[in-house]
Design a protein around this motif. Sequence first.
Motif, PDB file in Angstrom:
ATOM      1  N   HIS A  30     -19.761 -14.311 -27.623  1.00 33.26           N
ATOM      2  CA  HIS A  30     -19.359 -15.642 -27.102  1.00 33.26           C
ATOM      3  C   HIS A  30     -20.948 -16.330 -26.783  1.00 33.26           C
ATOM      4  N   GLN A  33     -21.081 -17.848 -30.063  1.00 36.80           N
ATOM      5  CA  GLN A  33     -19.910 -18.983 -30.321  1.00 36.80           C
ATOM      6  C   GLN A  33     -20.457 -20.133 -29.766  1.00 36.80           C
ATOM      7  N   GLY A  34     -21.626 -20.177 -28.828  1.00 38.74           N
ATOM      8  CA  GLY A  34     -22.288 -21.489 -28.206  1.00 38.74           C
ATOM      9  C   GLY A  34     -23.347 -21.791 -29.165  1.00 38.74           C
ATOM     10  N   CYS A  65     -19.474 -27.704 -28.221  1.00 46.78           N
ATOM     11  CA  CYS A  65     -19.538 -26.301 -28.022  1.00 46.78           C
ATOM     12  C   CYS A  65     -18.585 -25.582 -27.042  1.00 46.78           C
ATOM     13  N   LEU A  66     -18.440 -26.196 -25.688  1.00 45.82           N
ATOM     14  CA  LEU A  66     -17.499 -25.866 -24.571  1.00 45.82           C
ATOM     15  C   LEU A  66     -16.170 -26.253 -25.144  1.00 45.82           C
ATOM     16  N   SER A  69     -15.249 -23.397 -27.491  1.00 43.74           N
ATOM     17  CA  SER A  69     -15.035 -22.092 -26.635  1.00 43.74           C
ATOM     18  C   SER A  69     -13.632 -21.804 -26.099  1.00 43.74           C
ATOM     19  N   TYR A  72     -10.901 -21.374 -28.299  1.00 45.41           N
ATOM     20  CA  TYR A  72     -10.976 -20.140 -28.829  1.00 45.41           C
ATOM     21  C   TYR A  72     -10.244 -19.151 -27.787  1.00 45.41           C
ATOM     22  N   GLU A  73     -10.539 -19.602 -26.551  1.00 49.40           N
ATOM     23  CA  GLU A  73      -9.784 -18.667 -25.437  1.00 49.40           C
ATOM     24  C   GLU A  73      -8.468 -19.062 -25.244  1.00 49.40           C
ATOM     25  N   ASP A 103     -16.956 -15.775 -20.465  1.00 43.14           N
ATOM     26  CA  ASP A 103     -17.004 -16.056 -21.978  1.00 43.14           C
ATOM     27  C   ASP A 103     -17.415 -17.488 -22.283  1.00 43.14           C
ATOM     28  N   MET A 104     -16.692 -18.213 -21.487  1.00 44.86           N
ATOM     29  CA  MET A 104     -17.264 -19.880 -21.642  1.00 44.86           C
ATOM     30  C   MET A 104     -18.634 -20.007 -21.181  1.00 44.86           C
ATOM     31  N   ALA A 107     -21.136 -19.039 -23.848  1.00 46.07           N
ATOM     32  CA  ALA A 107     -20.890 -19.937 -24.768  1.00 46.07           C
ATOM     33  C   ALA A 107     -21.856 -21.077 -24.299  1.00 46.07           C
TER      34      ALA A 107
END
Length: 135
Positions: A30, A33-34, A65-66, A69, A72-73, A103-104, A107
Amino acid sequence: MVGGHYTYAEVPLFDGLFGAERNNYDKVGHFFQGFVPALIAREILIRLQVVNGAAWRNLFIVSVCLAFSAFYELLEWWVAAATGEDAEAFLGTQGYAWDTQSDMWFALIGAITALICLSRRHDKQLQRIAKTTPS
């Protein structure tokens, strides 16, 4: 590839790391992922001259990016809802109620880290490209 081999919750390197009760290998994913989308978004925004001003551009990059993320969640949630009983294994939450939010958070940290650590170098590379590219 390591996470795909073991699944996120079972990567041996992260078992009990720093006294954690859960395996936090997914946080590495994660973070990136950011980190990676921040570099891609920065390149696109600068080359296409979408946003004027570094502060606004950085805010937009972090927001992209957020958003990625969060999507994705949501995707994880949809798959978990569709699979039913196997949702816990797929999500890899390991009983952690704040897994999605953390997770976020990772990111976000990844996106900000990419901007802080690589913006100057990226700017220099873009200047070098601009000098060698005929108008």
